[in-house]
Design a protein around this motif. Structure first.
Motif, PDB file in Angstrom:
ATOM      1  N   LEU A   1      -5.184   3.922  10.344  1.00 41.71           N
ATOM      2  CA  LEU A   1      -6.372   4.411   9.651  1.00 41.71           C
ATOM      3  C   LEU A   1      -6.131   5.780   9.016  1.00 41.71           C
ATOM      4  CD1 LEU A   1      -9.036   3.202  12.234  1.00 41.71           C
ATOM      5  CD2 LEU A   1      -8.600   2.267   9.961  1.00 41.71           C
ATOM      6  N   LEU A   2      -4.863   6.180   8.938  1.00 42.14           N
ATOM      7  CA  LEU A   2      -4.512   7.383   8.180  1.00 42.14           C
ATOM      8  C   LEU A   2      -3.683   6.939   6.986  1.00 42.14           C
ATOM      9  CD1 LEU A   2      -3.421   9.883  11.020  1.00 42.14           C
ATOM     10  CD2 LEU A   2      -5.572   9.851   9.754  1.00 42.14           C
ATOM     11  N   PRO A   3      -3.707   7.706   5.904  1.00 42.60           N
ATOM     12  CA  PRO A   3      -2.879   7.320   4.754  1.00 42.60           C
ATOM     13  C   PRO A   3      -1.402   7.277   5.147  1.00 42.60           C
ATOM     14  CG  PRO A   3      -4.372   9.107   4.159  1.00 42.60           C
ATOM     15  CD  PRO A   3      -4.486   8.935   5.631  1.00 42.60           C
ATOM     16  N   ALA A   4      -0.658   6.457   4.457  1.00 43.61           N
ATOM     17  CA  ALA A   4       0.775   6.348   4.751  1.00 43.61           C
ATOM     18  C   ALA A   4       1.466   7.693   4.541  1.00 43.61           C
ATOM     19  CB  ALA A   4       1.404   5.293   3.851  1.00 43.61           C
TER      20      ALA A   4
ATOM     21  N   GLN B   1      -4.090   8.074  -1.094  1.00 41.80           N
ATOM     22  CA  GLN B   1      -3.696   9.436  -1.483  1.00 41.80           C
ATOM     23  C   GLN B   1      -2.978  10.125  -0.320  1.00 41.80           C
ATOM     24  OE1 GLN B   1      -7.669  10.683  -2.460  1.00 41.80           O
ATOM     25  NE2 GLN B   1      -7.660   9.640  -4.432  1.00 41.80           N
ATOM     26  N   THR B   2      -2.532  11.352  -0.572  1.00 41.26           N
ATOM     27  CA  THR B   2      -1.835  12.092   0.483  1.00 41.26           C
ATOM     28  C   THR B   2      -2.853  12.857   1.316  1.00 41.26           C
ATOM     29  OG1 THR B   2       0.076  12.324  -0.940  1.00 41.26           O
ATOM     30  CG2 THR B   2      -0.074  13.884   0.874  1.00 41.26           C
ATOM     31  N   LEU B   3      -2.611  12.940   2.617  1.00 40.15           N
ATOM     32  CA  LEU B   3      -3.510  13.717   3.481  1.00 40.15           C
ATOM     33  C   LEU B   3      -2.716  14.745   4.283  1.00 40.15           C
ATOM     34  CD1 LEU B   3      -6.350  14.221   4.682  1.00 40.15           C
ATOM     35  CD2 LEU B   3      -5.757  12.583   6.473  1.00 40.15           C
TER      36      LEU B   3
ATOM     37  N   VAL C   1       0.874  -1.175   0.000  1.00 44.01           N
ATOM     38  CA  VAL C   1       0.000   0.000   0.000  1.00 44.01           C
ATOM     39  C   VAL C   1       0.906   1.218   0.000  1.00 44.01           C
ATOM     40  CG1 VAL C   1      -1.759   1.268   1.273  1.00 44.01           C
ATOM     41  CG2 VAL C   1      -1.683  -1.214   1.413  1.00 44.01           C
ATOM     42  N   ASN C   2       0.810   2.042  -1.022  1.00 46.53           N
ATOM     43  CA  ASN C   2       1.572   3.285  -1.049  1.00 46.53           C
ATOM     44  C   ASN C   2       3.057   3.102  -0.809  1.00 46.53           C
ATOM     45  OD1 ASN C   2      -0.235   5.147  -1.666  1.00 46.53           O
ATOM     46  ND2 ASN C   2      -0.547   5.943   0.400  1.00 46.53           N
ATOM     47  N   GLY C   3       3.599   2.064  -1.315  1.00 45.11           N
ATOM     48  CA  GLY C   3       5.026   1.850  -1.117  1.00 45.11           C
ATOM     49  C   GLY C   3       5.331   1.267   0.249  1.00 45.11           C
ATOM     50  N   GLY C   4       4.375   1.302   1.176  1.00 43.97           N
ATOM     51  CA  GLY C   4       4.572   0.655   2.482  1.00 43.97           C
ATOM     52  C   GLY C   4       4.162  -0.785   2.325  1.00 43.97           C
ATOM     53  N   SER C   5       3.985  -1.492   3.402  1.00 41.28           N
ATOM     54  CA  SER C   5       3.577  -2.871   3.213  1.00 41.28           C
ATOM     55  C   SER C   5       2.513  -3.276   4.218  1.00 41.28           C
ATOM     56  CB  SER C   5       4.776  -3.782   3.358  1.00 41.28           C
ATOM     57  OG  SER C   5       5.101  -3.884   4.716  1.00 41.28           O
ATOM     58  N   TYR C   6       1.681  -4.206   3.788  1.00 46.44           N
ATOM     59  CA  TYR C   6       0.642  -4.692   4.675  1.00 46.44           C
ATOM     60  C   TYR C   6       1.225  -5.365   5.895  1.00 46.44           C
ATOM     61  CZ  TYR C   6      -3.780  -3.679   2.495  1.00 46.44           C
ATOM     62  OH  TYR C   6      -4.889  -3.047   2.036  1.00 46.44           O
ATOM     63  N   MET C   7       2.458  -5.927   5.734  1.00 43.02           N
ATOM     64  CA  MET C   7       3.110  -6.538   6.884  1.00 43.02           C
ATOM     65  C   MET C   7       3.189  -5.513   8.017  1.00 43.02           C
ATOM     66  SD  MET C   7       4.358  -9.314   7.803  1.00 43.02           S
ATOM     67  CE  MET C   7       5.363 -10.376   6.800  1.00 43.02           C
TER      68      MET C   7
END
Ligand code: NDP
Ligand code: BG6
Length: 530
Positions: free
Chosen positions: A79-82, A49-51, A4-10
């Protein structure tokens, strides 16, 4: 591994797990409802998206006690965008580091793991301006802070959320500068506005006018945090998904409804604010009236935000305008000793009980009492529903000499503390006896396993980010609520009526019970035991 967004679900799951359990087996125990909401959110477009969040009035009481802890909770729960940044804006001069140090003790109080708090604070920045309409300060904050961050994230869409945690006098100028300097050009812009929204109908209209010149209704989220409390959020489900309530949720069966708010402390350093507003504007016109409309409304046409708010508005349209005759006012002894209260002869009510009448077919003749008080005997907020007595049950009549006369059933929906729903009913005494006694059926949230019960502000902030306006107050709702209360509020100000005194820590003015009994036409004190 899904990313997700370059991060990871891990990373996502490990943060979620730490929230609920330290043991991997227990993680499987987390309720499926909680999992599914996280799953749903991770699919929503804003999450990718970016917040950028701007807390306006960031140096203040609400920001440190509620807004930032709620943002931290959302961050902790992933629960906030990465890609996110949080700017605080106020007039007090502080560096980013000083501001982080100012927030730290309040964030620690939430019990969140220190590493997560540190991680969260690294996303928090601060900018000061001369006023809340300071265009050049806003231009600097947006141009040097938000924009470079948003561009650095490589997302094509950046959304912006402005939270106005400032006194109502500066809502207008804040709105103007957000419109001229703060709007996102690639995504949505949403503005959260705190209560009190005005002091009467006229000032509310002026504020509505200023904001509507700059924003459309879909931009505006007027927050009433009582709409984020569990029992209140449960009201629609409870009423409309259990078929047996609808036939009896009306004047045929219900005798009276009493909605109570009590706090065991006084103005607590907020005397300057409180003396300008009083308990009616602080609690009744917003929090308790909101609860009453959800309790009383007709089934909404559907579950959309507007359908729910349409149904609430219909209740307000049926309510009689209030006057001094409809209320009992009190002021606790020693109230004006608060050094922040300059008018020592103040007639500001710190307790008020108000009889509201809803003149529609469902509720005609049923008193709705809203009562609220500071410096009282306990902290509680509940809805007490008294049902009409059974008309002809022989055992009840036979027993009337040595038992409660035809004791009616009651339901209590307790918002706080310990949210629960309780039914207090007549049952036969167990054993050989055929005499009636009282039985209590209670549903307590604290007994539910693996319960995640986030604070009201946390839930509502998440709703803002998700674009769900159903638990926010719409402009017409607000106008109707001020229409109902303004004549009473002006009468209190104009006649200088003296509220009745009551002792700090007591249950209110001496004649409160008599007034309540007379108003609800009830011979028994309204008090279901929990
Ligand atoms: P504060 O009095 O703490 O004000 C917030 C900030 O606004 C202050 O730090 C100050 O920052 C600035 N400010 C204060 N007074 C003025 C003024 N007269 N003119 C311009 N700026 C001012 O308020 P709260 O944080 O308690 O409340 C913020 C909003 O939230 C209010 O609308 C309030 O009614 C509402 N609210 C508050 C709750 C609470 O528990 N505190 C609960 C529910 C709602 P600076 O001087 O740095 O600019
Ligand atoms: C705020 C009022 O809106 O609600 C305060 O301004 C009051 O005076 C507070 O103390 C109560 O909120 P809660 O969630 O603690 O019941």
């Amino acid at each position: 591994m899904t990313t997700v967004n370059g991060g990871s679900y891990m990373h996502v799951t490990s943060r979620l797990s730490s929230q609920f359990s330290s043991n991997e087996d227990d993680v499987l125990d987390v309720s499926s409802a909680t999992n599914s909401i996280h799953e749903a959110i991770s699919q929503e477009s804003w999450y990718q998206q970016t917040l950028s969040v701007v807390v306006v009035g960031a140096s203040g009481d609400l920001a440190k006690k509620k807004t930032y802890p709620s943002l931290l909770k959302l961050f902790e729960e992933n629960l906030l965008p990465a890609d996110g940044i949080i700017y605080g804006y106020a007039r007090s001069r502080k560096s980013h580091e000083e501001f982080r140090r100012h927030l730290l003790p309040h964030l620690k109080k939430t019990g969140t793991n220190e590493i997560i708090v540190k991680d969260f604070l690294s996303k928090c920045y601060y900018h000061s301006g001369k006023t809340y309409g300071d265009k050049s300060a806003y231009a600097d904050m947006i141009g040097d802070g938000l924009v470079p961050f948003e561009e650095s994230t490589k997302n094509t869409v950046s959304n912006r959320l402005f939270y106005l945690a400032v006194p109502p006098d500066v809502f207008g100028e804040s709105g103007v500068v957000i419109k001229t300097h703060g709007m996102s050009t690639t995504g949505w812009t949403r503005v959260v506005i705190e209560k009190p929204f005005g002091q009467d109908l006229e000032s509310c209209d002026a504020l509505l006018q200023t904001l509507s010149e700059n924003f459309e209704e879909h931009h505006l989220y007027r927050i009433d945090h009582y709409l984020g409390k569990e029992i209140v959020q449960n009201m629609l489900m409870f009423r409309f998904s259990n078929s047996f309530w609808e036939p009896i949720w009306n004047s045929d069966t219900i005798e009276s409804v009493v909605i109570t708010f009590k706090e065991p402390f006084g103005t607590d350093g907020r005397g300057g604010y409180f003396d300008k507003y009083g308990i009616i504007r602080d609690i009744l016109q917003n929090h308790l009236l909101q609860v009453a409309t959800l309790f009383a409304m007709e089934p909404p046409k559907n579950e959309d935000a507007d359908a729910i708010r349409d149904a609430k508005v219909e209740v307000l349209k049926s309510m009689e305008i209030l006057s001094l005759q409809d209320c009992l006012l009190g002021q606790y002894d020693g109230y004006s000793d608060d050094p922040t209260i300059t008018n020592k002869d103040t007639n500001c009510p710190t307790y008020a009980a108000i009889r509201c009448k809803i003149n529609n077919p469902r509720w005609k003749g049923v008193p709705f009492i809203l009562q609220a008080g500071k410096a009282m005997d306990e902290k509680v907020c509940d809805i007490q529903v008294r049902f009409k007595p059974a008309k002809s049950f022989p055992s009840m009549r036979r027993s009337s000499k040595n038992f409660l006369e035809n004791a009616p059933a009651e339901m209590v929906m307790r918002l706080q503390p310990d949210p629960c729903i309780s039914l207090n009913l007549n049952i036969k005494s167990p054993g050989f006896s055929t005499m009636p006694t009282r039985g209590n059926m209670v549903m307590r949230y604290e007994d539910m396993p693996n319960l995640s019960n986030p604070d009201a502000y946390t839930r509502l902030l998440l709703d803002v980010i998700r674009g769900k306006q159903g638990s926010f107050v719409r402009d017409d709702e607000l106008r109707f609520s001020w229409q109902i209360f303004t004549p009473l509020l002006h009468a209190i100000d104009d006649t200088k009526v003296r509220p009745l005194p009551y002792r700090f820590g007591s249950s209110g003015p001496a004649n409160r019970e008599a007034w309540m009994a007379e108003t609800t036409k009830s011979v028994l004190p309204l008090q279901a035991s929990l």
